[in-house]
Design an enzyme around this catalytic site. Sequence first.
Site, PDB file in Angstrom:
ATOM      1  N   ASN A  99      73.546  12.009 -20.862  1.00  0.00           N
ATOM      2  CA  ASN A  99      74.241  10.730 -21.051  1.00  0.00           C
ATOM      3  C   ASN A  99      75.604  10.722 -20.350  1.00  0.00           C
ATOM      4  O   ASN A  99      75.813  11.482 -19.417  1.00  0.00           O
ATOM      5  CB  ASN A  99      74.338  10.377 -22.547  1.00  0.00           C
ATOM      6  N   ARG A 100      76.493   9.834 -20.772  1.00  0.00           N
ATOM      7  CA  ARG A 100      77.701   9.569 -20.002  1.00  0.00           C
ATOM      8  C   ARG A 100      78.917  10.352 -20.492  1.00  0.00           C
ATOM      9  O   ARG A 100      79.108  10.510 -21.691  1.00  0.00           O
ATOM     10  CB  ARG A 100      78.014   8.072 -20.031  1.00  0.00           C
ATOM     11  N   HIS A 204      63.683  13.332 -20.492  1.00  0.00           N
ATOM     12  CA  HIS A 204      63.878  11.941 -20.071  1.00  0.00           C
ATOM     13  C   HIS A 204      62.555  11.296 -19.627  1.00  0.00           C
ATOM     14  O   HIS A 204      62.498  10.618 -18.592  1.00  0.00           O
ATOM     15  CB  HIS A 204      64.913  11.886 -18.948  1.00  0.00           C
ATOM     16  N   ASP A 285      69.756   0.209 -24.527  1.00  0.00           N
ATOM     17  CA  ASP A 285      70.131   1.499 -23.948  1.00  0.00           C
ATOM     18  C   ASP A 285      71.173   2.062 -24.899  1.00  0.00           C
ATOM     19  O   ASP A 285      72.347   2.144 -24.586  1.00  0.00           O
ATOM     20  CB  ASP A 285      70.695   1.324 -22.527  1.00  0.00           C
ATOM     21  N   GLU A 364      64.984   9.583 -26.095  1.00  0.00           N
ATOM     22  CA  GLU A 364      65.728  10.834 -25.909  1.00  0.00           C
ATOM     23  C   GLU A 364      66.248  11.375 -27.227  1.00  0.00           C
ATOM     24  O   GLU A 364      67.117  10.757 -27.845  1.00  0.00           O
ATOM     25  CB  GLU A 364      66.914  10.611 -24.974  1.00  0.00           C
TER      26      GLU A 364
END
Length: 409
Positions: A99-100, A204, A285, A364
Amino acid sequence: MRFSLLASAALFLGVRAAAVAPAPIKAAVPSPDANGKYWIHAEGISAAFVPYGASLSDLWIKDKNGIVRDIVTGFDNASYYTVDTQHPHFGGVVGRYANRIKNSSFEIDGVKYKVRPNDNKTPEHPEGLNTLHGGPDGWDWRNFTVASYTNTSITFSIVDPDGKEGFPGEVISYITYTVSKMQWDFKMVAIATTKKTPIMLSNHAYWNLDGFANTETRLALNHTFWLPYSGSRVDVDNILIPTGDIIANRKGSPNDFWSAPKQIGHSFNDPELVNNCGYNCTGYDNCYLVDRPTPFNWRKDGPVARLQSAWSGIQLDIYSDQEAFQMYSCNFQDDTMAIKKSQGIFDNAKFPRTIPKYGCFVLEVQDWIDAINQPQWGRQDKHIFGPGGDPYVLQASYRFSINSTATPA
Ligand SMILES: *[C@@H]1O[C@H](CO)[C@@H](O)[C@H](O)[C@H]1NC(C)=O
Ligand SMILES: *[C@@H]1O[C@H](CO)[C@@H](O)[C@H](O)[C@H]1NC(C)=O
Ligand SMILES: *[C@@H]1O[C@H](CO)[C@@H](O)[C@H](O)[C@H]1NC(C)=O
Ligand SMILES: *[C@@H]1O[C@H](CO)[C@@H](O)[C@H](O)[C@H]1NC(C)=O
Ligand SMILES: *[C@@H]1O[C@H](CO)[C@@H](O)[C@H](O)[C@H]1NC(C)=O
Ligand SMILES: *[C@@H]1O[C@H](CO)[C@@H](O)[C@H](O)[C@H]1NC(C)=O
Ligand SMILES: *[C@@H]1O[C@H](CO)[C@@H](O)[C@H](O)[C@H]1NC(C)=O
């Protein structure tokens, strides 16, 4: 096409029943098929993997009518994974940090680190404003090594060097995938050998439980989804970076998948779904928290998520030791990626053989996203690993069944 697929599927799924030959003195060592894929098999399930990203390339289950469906996206052969330029993280291990990462930076013991950005590119920041899935050369862009391989299990390994993508210290990881009757399990272990570093991994895979063969709709929005432990989620800004807040999934709102199972498309006319997956994005998301009373036995206390298709009758129940669950509704698929030869409708050309927007879901299992930048969450010991400490461990069990439950609207 249809016959050859069914014939090879029967070969794969019927391997055990057909094994009437005398037991060999030394069991044959399996090898990859002509397409470079490493298959593993058990009763009612066959799965294939490729070293690129340690990716799941195929997952075959018989639907309610006994027809084999390949229910994950991927490519037809192992070599195409490195050739493809669009790279949607098909089935791979995202790492070293899934992820971010806000502003591509974090701090450990007072030291600031900058990692390579690759997400939210702007004219001022052509490389990106933040880092997604470990950077432009994250783990799912790299070839893993096959460490061991049997008929029912495969283990991949990777050595991620000190400084790669800006991350401190070397990380060594082993990814093991195993199948048993109607079940796919995985275990991901990673060790920071030289310095303290963030680690968070996930698989993923993109799921379409109809194998893109649903003759009534191209979209997967009729799949039913249930997150029984997820009454809240990580709040994010309009580029999907956590704000630090945890917010409730109000009963009846688009993000309420906890109070009862519902079709993923159920809330698509609700104005609250606009911008739910970032600026101008309608869909999902999102990182949902998995809030189970502790202690829990993850193999029994679940599932943490359920995805089901009435059309194929295939149901997937996900059990995991992780305390969050990200769901992405393929908002950015746009019919540019082809489905595999093993997917789609074989006997007519009703739909294009590509993946449409909302045609799949990424599921996920992971921890709370970007917790390295939210120290007030108190989750640093689940995100920062160093030499001499505990290894990073993720475990999950994906259990399949047919005709299990009825479908709500
Ligand atoms: C694996 O499966 C093949 C047939 O596909 C068989 O010949 C071999 O003996 C099996 N090996 C083991 C260890 O079961
Ligand atoms: C699932 O249910 C359908 C009827 O809805 C039936 O035709 C089919 O045989 C069932 N399949 C299995 C595998 O139980
Ligand atoms: C490999 O797979 C890709 C995409 O799935 C396909 O375009 C290509 O033709 C295949 N190559 C061979 C040699 O089969
Ligand atoms: C982003 O990180 C850089 C250091 O790489 C720093 O100079 C800048 O202030 C940070 N921006 C924000 C908004 O935190
Ligand atoms: C991965 O391995 C393939 C061969 O299977 C090779 O063509 C490719 O260049 C390798 N990619 C990387 C990034 O090492
Ligand atoms: C899909 O769900 C919608 C409502 O969300 C419904 O109108 C439609 O009939 C469903 N289609 C199928 C094929 O189940
Ligand atoms: C967002 O949507 C609006 C209205 O549809 C459109 O005018 C605008 O260009 C979009 N912005 C971006 C960045 O896509």
